[in-house]
Design a protein around this motif. Structure first.
Motif, mmCIF file in Angstrom:
data_model
loop_
_atom_site.group_PDB
_atom_site.id
_atom_site.type_symbol
_atom_site.label_atom_id
_atom_site.label_comp_id
_atom_site.label_asym_id
_atom_site.label_seq_id
_atom_site.Cartn_x
_atom_site.Cartn_y
_atom_site.Cartn_z
ATOM 1 N N GLU A 127 0.838 -1.203 0.000
ATOM 2 C CA GLU A 127 0.000 0.000 0.000
ATOM 3 C C GLU A 127 0.875 1.256 0.000
ATOM 4 O OE1 GLU A 127 -3.940 1.286 2.390
ATOM 5 O OE2 GLU A 127 -2.101 1.331 3.598
ATOM 6 N N LYS A 128 1.946 1.250 0.794
ATOM 7 C CA LYS A 128 2.831 2.413 0.863
ATOM 8 C C LYS A 128 3.510 2.688 -0.477
ATOM 9 C CE LYS A 128 3.761 1.709 5.786
ATOM 10 N NZ LYS A 128 4.774 1.290 6.801
ATOM 11 N N ALA A 129 3.788 1.622 -1.234
ATOM 12 C CA ALA A 129 4.450 1.789 -2.533
ATOM 13 C C ALA A 129 3.479 2.229 -3.619
ATOM 14 C CB ALA A 129 5.121 0.478 -2.935
ATOM 15 N N GLY A 130 2.171 2.171 -3.323
ATOM 16 C CA GLY A 130 1.180 2.648 -4.284
ATOM 17 C C GLY A 130 0.482 1.583 -5.097
ATOM 18 N N THR A 168 7.122 -4.129 -12.353
ATOM 19 C CA THR A 168 6.502 -3.388 -13.440
ATOM 20 C C THR A 168 5.032 -3.783 -13.444
ATOM 21 O OG1 THR A 168 8.528 -3.477 -14.743
ATOM 22 C CG2 THR A 168 6.502 -2.901 -15.920
ATOM 23 N N ILE A 169 4.175 -2.798 -13.271
ATOM 24 C CA ILE A 169 2.747 -3.104 -13.234
ATOM 25 C C ILE A 169 2.020 -2.314 -14.323
ATOM 26 C CG2 ILE A 169 2.797 -3.675 -10.785
ATOM 27 C CD1 ILE A 169 0.997 -0.581 -11.550
ATOM 28 N N TYR A 170 0.935 -2.896 -14.795
ATOM 29 C CA TYR A 170 0.061 -2.195 -15.744
ATOM 30 C C TYR A 170 -1.194 -1.775 -15.010
ATOM 31 C CZ TYR A 170 -3.297 -1.321 -19.449
ATOM 32 O OH TYR A 170 -4.260 -0.727 -20.245
ATOM 33 N N ARG A 171 -1.483 -0.464 -15.048
ATOM 34 C CA ARG A 171 -2.661 0.058 -14.352
ATOM 35 C C ARG A 171 -3.748 0.389 -15.365
ATOM 36 N NH1 ARG A 171 -1.225 3.688 -9.536
ATOM 37 N NH2 ARG A 171 -0.761 1.578 -8.813
ATOM 38 N N LYS A 176 -1.452 2.592 -18.644
ATOM 39 C CA LYS A 176 -0.003 2.762 -18.758
ATOM 40 C C LYS A 176 0.722 1.839 -17.782
ATOM 41 C CE LYS A 176 1.877 6.444 -16.995
ATOM 42 N NZ LYS A 176 2.194 7.851 -16.687
ATOM 43 N N HIS A 177 2.014 1.634 -18.059
ATOM 44 C CA HIS A 177 2.848 0.816 -17.178
ATOM 45 C C HIS A 177 3.568 1.716 -16.179
ATOM 46 C CE1 HIS A 177 2.212 -2.007 -20.495
ATOM 47 N NE2 HIS A 177 2.520 -2.966 -19.638
ATOM 48 N N LEU A 178 3.746 1.183 -14.950
ATOM 49 C CA LEU A 178 4.429 1.917 -13.896
ATOM 50 C C LEU A 178 5.535 1.047 -13.305
ATOM 51 C CD1 LEU A 178 1.301 3.290 -11.972
ATOM 52 C CD2 LEU A 178 2.676 4.526 -13.671
#
Length: 480
Positions: A127-130, A168-171, A176-178
């Motif tokens: 959660e802290k990392a977003g 690497t996550i896709y939102r 977009k990728h983050l």
């Protein structure tokens, strides 16, 4: 070789360090016979090992062959609770009952071949990392996840406390990728939750136990102390879906409700010899004596197994509590774990456990005093889907959506997974009611809104049929 006694989870074989007991083995004659059989078998096992290594067109590591043989020996017993676990599997299962874990604190699921964040734990590193629900994990430490199992992905995310994992996550919402860096940390595992409830002028404590783990006894003491100090006149203990755990944990819970020297269960060995398990004063915890006098109602269902059945069986046989819900799972065997020289463990069923009336509940379960069937929305497993479904499609995700819609009161003609006209109308009506774009499709927005609606429904205790029955019975007890 270390041996440890514990009650394992039904269906999910959870291995952990338990009450230390050294059990006598077979008789001397049987021991000699077993030794002779092993000596005769070793050359054949060695021969088969060599034949496979030298001749198979499918290369396989020698360690895997050995582990295969060990699994085979456990499997041939024909007992679902006797099994071999590799060093890695044993460590993973021990962690399941630990009081805390090291990780990022996020639930992950596999949906449509993608690895999706279900939800980060509140206050966790995730959660802290977003990290957010529905984030798709694309890469871990720069490595793509194609071809990996969910277990592989979880293994890559886990690591030592204080180290970082790059993801690497896709939102979907941003399209977009983050790139995120999450610092691994200790994640507490809570097994007891409690609430002091007041209804029609009566106060009672509601305590739910999700399992009997390392810290359950301490959590139980904290919860019961709060209930007593708050003026609780009775207790509702909820072990629905509790798959079991440590004997020492359930012993503390049962002991806080029963008088000292009370037999709360029996152990029976292969020869039929019974050993009583007796409530003794706790050297570690001092429970309030008022607990032993408070009226108790216990909620259970078919997912209540093993150690939770020890508790319900004791309360029922000793007439210390009233059982409401459904017949429990029915696991009446005890497993010992033996550490092997390769770091793995052999888990074997060596004893039966019996209730205070010497009843073996294996395959039968603990009967309830009052049957109550739960609302289906409480028993449906929440699942995530990132796919899109429309009229004419057929899929289990659609059936899942149909079941939840029906449970929420929407009218449908079927729930078999076929997206027909009635499903389209129900989906459209739900989306309008939920404030989601007015379409007749099941997509990510639909499933997210549906999940939120069901979770909100479940949080309202007025919708929990079994709990309401228990509250009604509490009033009956307190009015006598």
């Amino acid at each position: 070789m270390r041996r440890s006694r514990f009650f394992v989870f039904a269906l999910l074989a959870v291995i952990a360090t338990g009450v230390f007991l050294v059990l006598d083995g077979c008789s001397a004659d049987k021991g000699k016979s077993a030794d002779r059989a092993m000596k005769e078998a070793f050359p054949v096992i060695s021969e088969a090992y060599g034949v496979i290594q030298e001749n198979t067109v499918y290369p396989v590591e020698g360690d895997r062959l050995i582990e295969g043989a060990l699994r085979g020996m456990a499997d041939v017993i024909g007992d679902p609770y006797s099994t071999y676990l590799s060093e890695e599997e044993a460590a993973s299962h021990r962690e399941s009952l630990a009081g805390e874990k090291v990780g990022i604190g996020a639930e992950i699921t596999r949906s449509g071949g993608k690895y999706i964040i279900v939800a980060p734990v509140k206050g966790s590193p995730a959660e802290k990392a977003g990290l957010l629900p529905y984030d798709e994990i694309v890469r871990i430490n720069g490595e793509a996840l194609g071809g990996m199992t969910l277990q592989d992905v979880v293994k890559k995310i886990r690591g030592k406390e204080g180290t970082a994992v790059e993801m690497t996550i896709y939102r979907p919402d941003l399209n977009k990728h983050l790139e995120l860096k999450v610092l691994r940390d200790v994640i507490p595992v809570k097994t007891v939750s409690a609430e002091l409830m007041e209804n029609r002028g009566k106060k009672f404590g509601y305590i739910a136990l999700t399992m009997f783990g390392d810290e359950t006894a301490a959590e139980w003491k904290k919860a019961t102390d709060a209930m007593i100090s708050g003026g609780a006149e009775a207790l509702i203990i909820d072990v629905r879906g509790n798959p079991g755990g440590y004997l020492r944990a359930v012993e503390k819970v049962a002991g806080s409700l029963l008088q000292d020297d009370t037999i709360y269960a029996y152990m029976q060995d292969a020869k039929g010899q019974l050993t009583p398990l007796v409530v003794e004063p706790s050297e570690e915890f001092t429970f309030d004596e008022k607990l032993k006098k408070l009226p108790v109602v216990l909620l259970q269902d078919k997912g209540s197994a093993s150690a939770s059945e020890v508790l319900s069986g004791a309360l029922k046989d000793l007439r210390r509590g009233f059982i409401i819900g459904q017949v429990s799972f029915g696991k009446g065997t005890v497993q010992d774990t033996m550490e092997l020289s390769n770091g793995g463990e052999m888990k074997l069923s060596t004893h039966k456990w019996l209730t205070p009336k010497e009843t073996w509940i294996h395959g039968k379960g603990v009967e309830v005093d009052l049957e109550s069937i739960q609302d289906k929305l409480f028993t449906e497993h929440i699942r995530f889907s990132t796919d899109v479904y429309a009229a004419g499609d057929y899929h289990e995700d659609i059936a899942y959506g149909q079941r939840l819609l029906a449970g929420l009161g929407y009218s449908l003609d079927r729930d078999d997974g076929y997206f027909d006209e009635s499903t389209a109308l129900a989906v459209h009506a739900f989306r309008v009611d939920a404030g989601v774009s007015a379409e007749s499709i099941m997509d990510r927005k639909f499933f997210t809104a549906l999940q939120e609606k069901v979770e909100s429904y479940r949080k309202d205790k007025a919708n929990d049929i079994q709990l309401q029955v228990a509250i009604g019975y509490i009033h009956h007890l307190l009015s006598e």
